[in-house]
Write an enzyme that holds these catalytic residues in place. Structure first.
Site, PDB file in Angstrom:
ATOM      1  N   SER A  51       0.808  -1.221   0.000  1.00 32.80           N
ATOM      2  CA  SER A  51       0.000   0.000   0.000  1.00 32.80           C
ATOM      3  C   SER A  51       0.845   1.277   0.000  1.00 32.80           C
ATOM      4  CB  SER A  51      -0.980  -0.006   1.174  1.00 32.80           C
ATOM      5  OG  SER A  51      -1.918  -1.039   0.983  1.00 32.80           O
TER       6      SER A  51
ATOM      7  N   GLY B  41     -12.374 -14.264   7.017  1.00 34.27           N
ATOM      8  CA  GLY B  41     -12.796 -12.882   6.782  1.00 34.27           C
ATOM      9  C   GLY B  41     -12.800 -12.508   5.308  1.00 34.27           C
ATOM     10  N   ALA B  42     -11.808 -12.992   4.562  1.00 34.18           N
ATOM     11  CA  ALA B  42     -11.727 -12.651   3.143  1.00 34.18           C
ATOM     12  C   ALA B  42     -12.918 -13.220   2.382  1.00 34.18           C
ATOM     13  CB  ALA B  42     -10.420 -13.176   2.563  1.00 34.18           C
TER      14      ALA B  42
ATOM     15  N   LYS C 113      -8.645  -5.868  11.143  1.00 40.07           N
ATOM     16  CA  LYS C 113      -9.810  -5.406  10.380  1.00 40.07           C
ATOM     17  C   LYS C 113     -11.127  -5.470  11.179  1.00 40.07           C
ATOM     18  CE  LYS C 113      -8.325  -6.246   5.636  1.00 40.07           C
ATOM     19  NZ  LYS C 113      -8.707  -6.887   4.368  1.00 40.07           N
TER      20      LYS C 113
ATOM     21  N   ASP D 166     -12.603  -3.698   0.000  1.00 44.74           N
ATOM     22  CA  ASP D 166     -12.126  -4.957  -0.595  1.00 44.74           C
ATOM     23  C   ASP D 166     -13.120  -5.491  -1.629  1.00 44.74           C
ATOM     24  OD1 ASP D 166      -9.722  -5.094   0.806  1.00 44.74           O
ATOM     25  OD2 ASP D 166     -10.615  -6.172   2.487  1.00 44.74           O
TER      26      ASP D 166
ATOM     27  N   THR E 129      -5.061  -3.585   7.740  1.00 46.92           N
ATOM     28  CA  THR E 129      -4.887  -4.949   7.256  1.00 46.92           C
ATOM     29  C   THR E 129      -4.770  -5.895   8.452  1.00 46.92           C
ATOM     30  OG1 THR E 129      -3.626  -6.316   5.714  1.00 46.92           O
ATOM     31  CG2 THR E 129      -2.381  -4.629   6.894  1.00 46.92           C
TER      32      THR E 129
ATOM     33  N   GLY F  72     -13.425 -21.120   1.041  1.00 49.85           N
ATOM     34  CA  GLY F  72     -12.951 -20.550   2.293  1.00 49.85           C
ATOM     35  C   GLY F  72     -14.089 -19.897   3.052  1.00 49.85           C
TER      36      GLY F  72
ATOM     37  N   MET G 133      -7.301 -14.783  -4.654  1.00 44.73           N
ATOM     38  CA  MET G 133      -6.946 -13.561  -3.921  1.00 44.73           C
ATOM     39  C   MET G 133      -5.452 -13.473  -3.631  1.00 44.73           C
ATOM     40  SD  MET G 133      -9.964 -12.755  -1.274  1.00 44.73           S
ATOM     41  CE  MET G 133     -11.683 -12.684  -1.786  1.00 44.73           C
TER      42      MET G 133
HETATM   43  P1  ATR Z   1      -8.909 -14.846   6.584  1.00 50.08           P
HETATM   44  O1  ATR Z   1      -9.720 -14.301   7.714  1.00 50.08           O
HETATM   45  O2  ATR Z   1      -7.681 -14.084   6.275  1.00 50.08           O
HETATM   46  O3  ATR Z   1      -9.721 -15.077   5.358  1.00 50.08           O
HETATM   47  P2  ATR Z   1      -8.749 -17.403   8.033  1.00 50.08           P
HETATM   48  O4  ATR Z   1      -9.842 -17.018   8.950  1.00 50.08           O
HETATM   49  O5  ATR Z   1      -7.456 -17.926   8.591  1.00 50.08           O
HETATM   50  O6  ATR Z   1      -8.296 -16.246   7.052  1.00 50.08           O
HETATM   51  O7  ATR Z   1      -9.355 -18.462   6.987  1.00 50.08           O
HETATM   52  C1  ATR Z   1      -8.546 -19.231   6.174  1.00 50.08           C
HETATM   53  C2  ATR Z   1      -9.438 -20.082   5.289  1.00 50.08           C
HETATM   54  O8  ATR Z   1      -8.597 -20.943   4.494  1.00 50.08           O
HETATM   55  C3  ATR Z   1     -10.386 -20.983   6.042  1.00 50.08           C
HETATM   56  O9  ATR Z   1     -11.574 -21.095   5.297  1.00 50.08           O
HETATM   57  C4  ATR Z   1      -9.633 -22.308   6.064  1.00 50.08           C
HETATM   58  O10 ATR Z   1     -10.470 -23.442   6.194  1.00 50.08           O
HETATM   59  P3  ATR Z   1     -10.992 -23.913   7.653  1.00 50.08           P
HETATM   60  O11 ATR Z   1     -12.096 -22.950   8.033  1.00 50.08           O
HETATM   61  O12 ATR Z   1     -11.469 -25.287   7.446  1.00 50.08           O
HETATM   62  O13 ATR Z   1      -9.783 -23.800   8.559  1.00 50.08           O
HETATM   63  C5  ATR Z   1      -9.019 -22.298   4.696  1.00 50.08           C
HETATM   64  N1  ATR Z   1      -7.859 -23.179   4.572  1.00 50.08           N
HETATM   65  C6  ATR Z   1      -6.616 -22.981   5.066  1.00 50.08           C
HETATM   66  N2  ATR Z   1      -5.795 -24.004   4.714  1.00 50.08           N
HETATM   67  C7  ATR Z   1      -6.529 -24.857   3.972  1.00 50.08           C
HETATM   68  C8  ATR Z   1      -6.246 -26.094   3.284  1.00 50.08           C
HETATM   69  N3  ATR Z   1      -5.023 -26.648   3.313  1.00 50.08           N
HETATM   70  N4  ATR Z   1      -7.259 -26.685   2.604  1.00 50.08           N
HETATM   71  C9  ATR Z   1      -8.493 -26.129   2.558  1.00 50.08           C
HETATM   72  N5  ATR Z   1      -8.824 -24.958   3.174  1.00 50.08           N
HETATM   73  C10 ATR Z   1      -7.852 -24.337   3.865  1.00 50.08           C
END
Ligand code: ATR
Length: 288
Positions: free
Chosen positions: A24, A139-140, A73, A110, A69, A136, A225
């Site tokens: 940024s 938060g994203a 957030k 975002d 970030t 996923g 992303m």
């Molecule tokens: P953020 O808030 O930045 O989006 P987060 O809350 O850590 O990040 O979420 C990460 C996401 O990636 C989650 O959906 C996680 O799945 P779980 O909810 O089952 O933990 C997903 N994720 C991370 N590693 C993964 C993997 N190896 N295979 C599938 N999903 C994965």
């Protein structure tokens, strides 16, 4: 930063922990220089418990605003006096604006950045035309779901390794959101207009996602992303299947555009190629 910052200059910044790798400052300072503004954009990295003190210290307008970030957030949204509908729906704010009357406004750009990335790299894509699949449930993913719902999509399918987290998003965002488990990918991809990777899989070198993108329609657009690498294994797989792709760097720059306008009251100058600057800084080249 402006070449001639004066005592009357405007200051904005980005706050995160860590913030060292944030692009940024590079993006905003290139735009500031290109527009010839008397302004600067600086990084802040408070300790984990210090975010609130930093934000409260800026109440009244010592800086005009902050991008926020990870991991702040959600806390940013909670500290604001006036959150936008986008920030509320996303459950997080990536932008705080400090008004002279002491109020703190929160927004989330975002989603705007995500849709701008699609508009730029998949011209003609209609976010409301077909179901959108989001991989996923962090938060994203929540932010992306909120953005597509606001853009009029009929159905968002949240596909997550842990089904309960996908269900939690459906409960908070409403009945246009369908929660599914990762093993239901083929079902989720059927008839999808877009598939977006909002997981952190592969980020720490743990293999990445293995999902059957071949089950998507031929005109489905696939987005990741993650922007380092620019052509992630997920996007490479989509290209192998012949799908159009959108990368995470376009979203990063897309979210910065409305932030810049909110800070400085003018649009970013059109002649500055911040994508090329970002790629150079990241040691990346354009996708081939
Ligand atoms: P953020 O808030 O930045 O989006 P987060 O809350 O850590 O990040 O979420 C990460 C996401 O990636 C989650 O959906 C996680 O799945 P779980 O909810 O089952 O933990 C997903 N994720 C991370 N590693 C993964 C993997 N190896 N295979 C599938 N999903 C994965």
């Amino acid at each position: 930063m402006s070449q001639s910052l004066t005592g009357a200059g405007k200051v904005a910044g980005v706050v995160g922990a860590p913030v060292r790798h944030s692009l940024s400052p590079l993006i905003h300072n290139a735009w500031i220089a290109g527009a010839g503004l008397d302004a600067a954009y600086v990084p802040f990295s408070p300790p984990a418990t210090g975010f609130k003190a930093l934000v409260e210290g800026f109440r009244g307008g010592a800086v005009c605003g902050l991008n926020v970030t990870l991991p702040f957030k959600e806390e940013a949204l909670a500290l604001a006096d006036a959150p936008s509908a986008a920030a509320q729906a996303a459950g997080a704010a990536n932008l705080l604006l400090f008004r002279e009357d002491g109020r703190i406004l929160a927004d989330n750009t975002d989603g705007t950045g995500l849709l701008a990335a699609f508009a730029q790299q998949a011209p003609g894509f209609d976010p409301a035309a077909a179901p959108v699949v989001i991989l996923g449930a962090g938060g994203a993913a929540r932010g992306a779901a909120a953005a597509f719902l606001a853009a009029g999509v009929g159905e968002v399918r949240i596909l997550n390794r842990t089904l309960a987290r996908a269900e939690a998003i459906a409960v908070s965002l409403g009945d246009r959101v369908s929660p599914l488990a990762l093993h239901q990918a083929e079902q989720a991809f059927t008839g999808a207009g877009a598939v977006i990777n909002a997981t952190s899989a592969g980020l720490s070198g743990d293999g990445g996602l293995d999902v059957p993108l071949a089950a998507t329609p031929a005109d489905c657009v696939v987005m990741d992303m993650v922007y380092k690498p620019l052509r992630t294994p997920f996007l490479a797989q989509a290209e192998t299947e012949g799908r159009r792709t959108v990368d995470g760097l376009a979203m990063l720059i897309g979210q910065a555009v409305p932030s810049f306008t909110a800070f400085f009251g003018v649009s970013p100058p059109s002649g500055v190629d911040v994508r090329a600057l970002a790629l150079k800084t990241l040691g990346l080249s354009e996708r081939i």
